[in-house]
Scaffold this active site. Structure first.
Site, PDB file in Angstrom:
ATOM      1  CB  SER A  76      -2.181   2.901  -3.630  1.00  0.00           C
ATOM      2  OG  SER A  76      -2.775   4.082  -3.148  1.00  0.00           O
ATOM      3  CB  ALA A  77      -7.547   3.373  -2.449  1.00  0.00           C
ATOM      4  CB  SER A  78      -3.877   7.243  -3.776  1.00  0.00           C
ATOM      5  OG  SER A  78      -3.633   8.548  -4.258  1.00  0.00           O
ATOM      6  CG  ASP A 102      -1.702   1.194   1.451  1.00  0.00           C
ATOM      7  OD1 ASP A 102      -2.330   1.648   0.474  1.00  0.00           O
ATOM      8  OD2 ASP A 102      -1.721   1.732   2.578  1.00  0.00           O
ATOM      9  CG  LEU A 103       1.726   5.641  -1.984  1.00  0.00           C
ATOM     10  CD1 LEU A 103       3.202   5.377  -2.259  1.00  0.00           C
ATOM     11  CD2 LEU A 103       1.124   6.428  -3.160  1.00  0.00           C
ATOM     12  CG  ASP A 104      -1.839   7.395   0.560  1.00  0.00           C
ATOM     13  OD1 ASP A 104      -1.401   8.537   0.537  1.00  0.00           O
ATOM     14  OD2 ASP A 104      -2.392   6.850  -0.423  1.00  0.00           O
ATOM     15  CE  LYS A 120      -5.781  -1.004  -1.018  1.00  0.00           C
ATOM     16  NZ  LYS A 120      -4.653  -0.239  -0.465  1.00  0.00           N
ATOM     17  CE  LYS A 172      -3.834   7.078   9.182  1.00  0.00           C
ATOM     18  NZ  LYS A 172      -2.943   6.749  10.296  1.00  0.00           N
ATOM     19  N   GLY A 173      -7.223   4.441   3.863  1.00  0.00           N
ATOM     20  CA  GLY A 173      -7.523   3.369   2.928  1.00  0.00           C
ATOM     21  C   GLY A 173      -8.872   3.497   2.250  1.00  0.00           C
ATOM     22  CB  THR A 215      -0.098  10.932   1.853  1.00  0.00           C
ATOM     23  OG1 THR A 215      -0.549   9.595   1.930  1.00  0.00           O
ATOM     24  CG2 THR A 215       1.037  11.059   0.861  1.00  0.00           C
ATOM     25  CD  GLU A 258      -3.506  -1.753   2.901  1.00  0.00           C
ATOM     26  OE1 GLU A 258      -3.617  -0.901   3.813  1.00  0.00           O
ATOM     27  OE2 GLU A 258      -3.880  -1.539   1.743  1.00  0.00           O
ATOM     28  CG  ASP A 259      -1.833   2.540   6.448  1.00  0.00           C
ATOM     29  OD1 ASP A 259      -2.227   2.134   5.334  1.00  0.00           O
ATOM     30  OD2 ASP A 259      -2.056   3.687   6.865  1.00  0.00           O
ATOM     31  NE  ARG A 284      -9.646  12.087  -5.012  1.00  0.00           N
ATOM     32  CZ  ARG A 284      -9.135  12.299  -6.228  1.00  0.00           C
ATOM     33  NH1 ARG A 284      -9.798  13.045  -7.096  1.00  0.00           N
ATOM     34  NH2 ARG A 284      -7.986  11.754  -6.575  1.00  0.00           N
ATOM     35  CG  ASN A 305      -3.614  12.415  -6.158  1.00  0.00           C
ATOM     36  OD1 ASN A 305      -3.606  13.147  -7.148  1.00  0.00           O
ATOM     37  ND2 ASN A 305      -4.606  12.454  -5.275  1.00  0.00           N
TER      38      ASN A 305
HETATM   39  C1  G6P Z   1      -5.536   6.049   0.233  1.00  0.00           C
HETATM   40  C2  G6P Z   1      -5.632   6.916   1.480  1.00  0.00           C
HETATM   41  C3  G6P Z   1      -7.013   7.509   1.622  1.00  0.00           C
HETATM   42  C4  G6P Z   1      -7.421   8.225   0.332  1.00  0.00           C
HETATM   43  C5  G6P Z   1      -7.382   7.245  -0.830  1.00  0.00           C
HETATM   44  C6  G6P Z   1      -7.732   7.911  -2.157  1.00  0.00           C
HETATM   45  O1  G6P Z   1      -6.215   4.860   0.453  1.00  0.00           O
HETATM   46  O2  G6P Z   1      -5.319   6.157   2.643  1.00  0.00           O
HETATM   47  O3  G6P Z   1      -7.009   8.422   2.701  1.00  0.00           O
HETATM   48  O4  G6P Z   1      -8.716   8.776   0.440  1.00  0.00           O
HETATM   49  O5  G6P Z   1      -6.077   6.715  -0.920  1.00  0.00           O
HETATM   50  O6  G6P Z   1      -6.742   8.855  -2.481  1.00  0.00           O
HETATM   51  P1  G6P Z   1      -6.844   9.910  -3.642  1.00  0.00           P
HETATM   52  O7  G6P Z   1      -5.429  10.420  -3.762  1.00  0.00           O
HETATM   53  O8  G6P Z   1      -7.279   9.194  -4.876  1.00  0.00           O
HETATM   54  O9  G6P Z   1      -7.826  10.951  -3.247  1.00  0.00           O
HETATM   55 MG    MG Z   2      -2.782   3.102   3.588  1.00  0.00          MG
END
Ligand code: G6P
Ligand code: MG
Length: 215
Positions: free
Chosen positions: A114-116, A8-10, A145, A44-45, A16, A169-170, A48, A118
């Site tokens: 990662s779910a992000s 996982d990233l964040d 997730k 967390k996780g 972040t 994973e956190d 958005r 970004n």
């Molecule tokens: C990760 C973070 C979440 C965040 C999600 C989406 O899972 O832990 O806090 O909301 O990514 O990130 P994004 O950068 O796409 O808004």
């Molecule tokens: Mg995380």
């Protein structure tokens, strides 16, 4: 034996959460309410749009249209990207780069799950992109997730069998996702919140390859 490690990233590679928190807080404040760092833990996780739903719920804000919600999430992301664009490799969490490098040196494949949306921006800012054989992020999955999609796609991209992958994973939702995908798990954080993980450590600086073989 282990074929692949999926990270996982964040909260695992970089912290972040504080930037997500500042940006969401700013949005909440413009809507006339506030939320705590403790509540932030629950984000967390979480994707958005799902995070936005939780936050609006905390503020007792109902009846926003989908269009208005999308505009709010976009605004939050603008504030968030302003902050992450200033990140440097100094913000990589202790031991993260070293551990990923030790995997690669041992011929263990590496991926981000990662779910992000970004993810690539962050990896580029941290100068970590070349250390991963695959990057599966919020742009490449449909089901968030705790659905295992992100990690299953990661294993596929690495040509690894789930039973031979270890996920780091956190977030509880991430540990659940990895378990649902048939993978082994290392929780990054506290054993109270990550009780389902096979092993829990405080950070990647506390993980060794020897530890992984015994999971
Ligand atoms: C990760 C973070 C979440 C965040 C999600 C989406 O899972 O832990 O806090 O909301 O990514 O990130 P994004 O950068 O796409 O808004
Ligand atoms: Mg995380």
């Amino acid at each position: 034996n282990i074929q692949a490690c999926i990270f996982d990233l964040d909260g695992v590679i970089v912290d972040t959460a504080v930037y997500h928190y500042k940006a969401w807080k700013r949005l909440a404040n413009t809507l006339g309410f506030d939320f705590t760092e403790h509540q932030n833990e629950q984000l967390k996780g979480v994707s958005r749009m799902a995070s936005l739903e939780l936050i609006l719920g905390w503020g007792g804000i109902n009846g926003k249209t989908e269009e208005e919600k999308l505009a709010m999430a976009t605004q939050k992301n603008e504030w968030y990207t302003e902050m992450i664009n200033k990140m440097t490799p100094a913000e990589i969490l202790p031991g993260a780069r070293e551990f990923v490098e030790s995997c690669r040196a041992a011929a263990i494949k590496t991926a981000i799950g990662s779910a992000s949306k970004n993810t690539l921006t962050i990896l580029n800012k941290l100068e970590l992109t070349p250390l991963f054989d695959a990057v599966i992020d919020g742009n490449s999955v449909n089901k968030p997730k705790p659905d295992p999609e992100v990690f299953i796609k990661g294993a596929e991209a690495l040509n690894a069998r789930p039973s031979q992958c270890i996920v780091f994973e956190d977030a509880m939702a991430g540990i659940e996702a990895a378990i649902a995908g048939g993978m082994k798990t290392v929780g990054i954080g506290s054993a109270d919140t990550l009780a389902l993980a096979d092993v829990v450590v405080t950070g990647l600086d506390k993980v060794t390859l020897e530890m992984l073989t015994s999971i």
